[in-house]
Each structure stands twice: as C-alpha cells, then as structure tokens.
Design a protein around this motif. Structure first.
Motif: not given
Length: 229
Positions: A186-188, A33-34, A109-110, A152-153
């Motif tokens: 990133g979301y996890v 997920d972006e 994202l990095n 923000e998770g």
C-alpha cells in the motif's frame, strides 16, 4: 566498444541505488489509498521478470482483497506471534511485544507469492544439485517486486510469522505449491530513514567490512575500502 557503453545514465543509476537503500519492510505507515490496477500490473510484471534457475519461473501471485481471507491469515499470525514471544524473556520479551510486525488489515492489498515446486517437471536445468533453487528463484521475484514498489512510492511488508499449513489452507494452495512470501502492499505516509527494527533498537546493521572475505572464509579483501561506502 568500452565497458561503459552498457551503463545506465547517472540519473537512472541514482534511482536504482535509491530504491535499494530506501526500501523498507513496512508495518505501520499504510494509507487507505487503493493501488491503481496499472501500477499493480507493473509490480507483478517486474516480479515476473526475475531470473530463475532453468528459466523455471516457479512463482504465482495471489492478490488478496477479501477481508475474510485476511482475517484468517491474521488469526494464524496472532497465534504464531504469541509462540514467538515466549522464546524471549524479560525486557527482550517486552520489547518484542511492543513491535508491530504486520499490516494485514491496515494495508489496502495483500499479496502471496508462491513457489510451485513441480514447475518445469522432474528435471529442471541447473537444479539437479541444489533442489531449493526454485525457492531461491522465487525470492528474487519478491525482491524485484519490492524494489519496483519503492520506485512507485508503495510500501511492502513481509509477514513471516505464519503457520505454513494454516496459510496454505486459507489460500487453498495445492500440496506442491509453497507459500513463500505473504506481503502487505500500500501507499504509505512515510518511508522511515532506517529499517524499523534498527530504529527501534532490535538489531543494528552489521558492518559490511566484517562480512566480505577474500578467496576463503576469514581472509580479508584489502583492495576494497568498504568502510568508506
């Protein structure tokens, strides 16, 4: 006015301490997920509001989406990780090789947080005695971002097994800019109950009671019941 007037509400304090205690160095749980632009902007703003010596604000933020750039970073990680593995022997070496220590391609994202060692000019207030306060200040920006990300998770993983010169070349950094923290965001799927290295038996968390001293090194601070925390 009492000392409690500036205290956050109970819910706000619980949220802050939860972010601190549940923050993890994520390597293996990234989703595809972006991260929405407004969320990323909030994280960067949190990082930019870190304290800095002399208010020098030495940080910059390189948001890395390019796969070719990430592959170049991954290449230096793999080279340095091989060198790191050779420092261990036997079961410890096998254990090291079993650990996943980066999510460079898996994360959506990095982010590289850099330190401009020339920012503020040659005479920065508060920096004359300890030159590395610019690096310390940038580390505070990393921590701000990390805690905001947890709220923000979003998971964050710090990739430290990198050759600095190769990383600087991959990111086209000026000579006076130091690549302090290369992060995967990133979301996890989950946040682990324990830090991954602790859960996998690499190291245990040290008792806080052994790390707090009173007045001078090695003297106990008996007023605090640290083992009860």
């Amino acid at each position: 006015m009492t000392s409690s007037n500036h205290r956050f509400s109970d819910a706000e304090r619980r949220g802050l301490y939860r972010a601190i205690h549940e923050r993890r160095d994520v390597r293996s749980q990234f989703l595809h997920d972006e991260i929405p632009p407004d969320v990323l902007a909030r994280l960067l703003k949190a990082a930019h509001h870190a304290p800095s010596v002399g208010f020098m604000q030495p940080w910059d933020f390189i948001v890395i989406e390019s796969r070719s750039v990430r592959e170049a970073v991954l290449s230096t990680f793999e080279e340095e990780n091989q060198k790191a593995a050779e420092r261990f022997e036997g079961e410890r070496k096998a254990h090291y090789r079993s650990l996943k220590l980066q999510g460079i391609l898996e994360s959506p994202l990095n982010l590289c947080i850099t330190c401009d060692r020339s920012r503020g000019g040659p005479h920065v207030l508060g920096r004359n005695s300890i030159v590395d306060t610019d690096l310390f200040s940038t580390c505070l920006a990393v921590q701000n971002l990390w805690l905001a990300a947890r709220a923000e998770g979003i998971g964050v993983g710090w990739v430290s097994i990198l050759d600095q010169e190769q990383l600087s070349a991959a990111l086209n950094l000026p000579e006076h800019v130091y690549s302090l923290a290369y992060l995967c965001l990133g979301y996890v799927s989950e946040f682990l109950d324990q830090p991954e290295l602790e859960a996998k038996g690499w190291r245990d968390r040290l008792p806080l009671s052994e790390l707090v001293h009173g007045d001078r090194w090695g003297q106990p601070l008996t007023a605090l019941k640290l083992d009860a925390l």
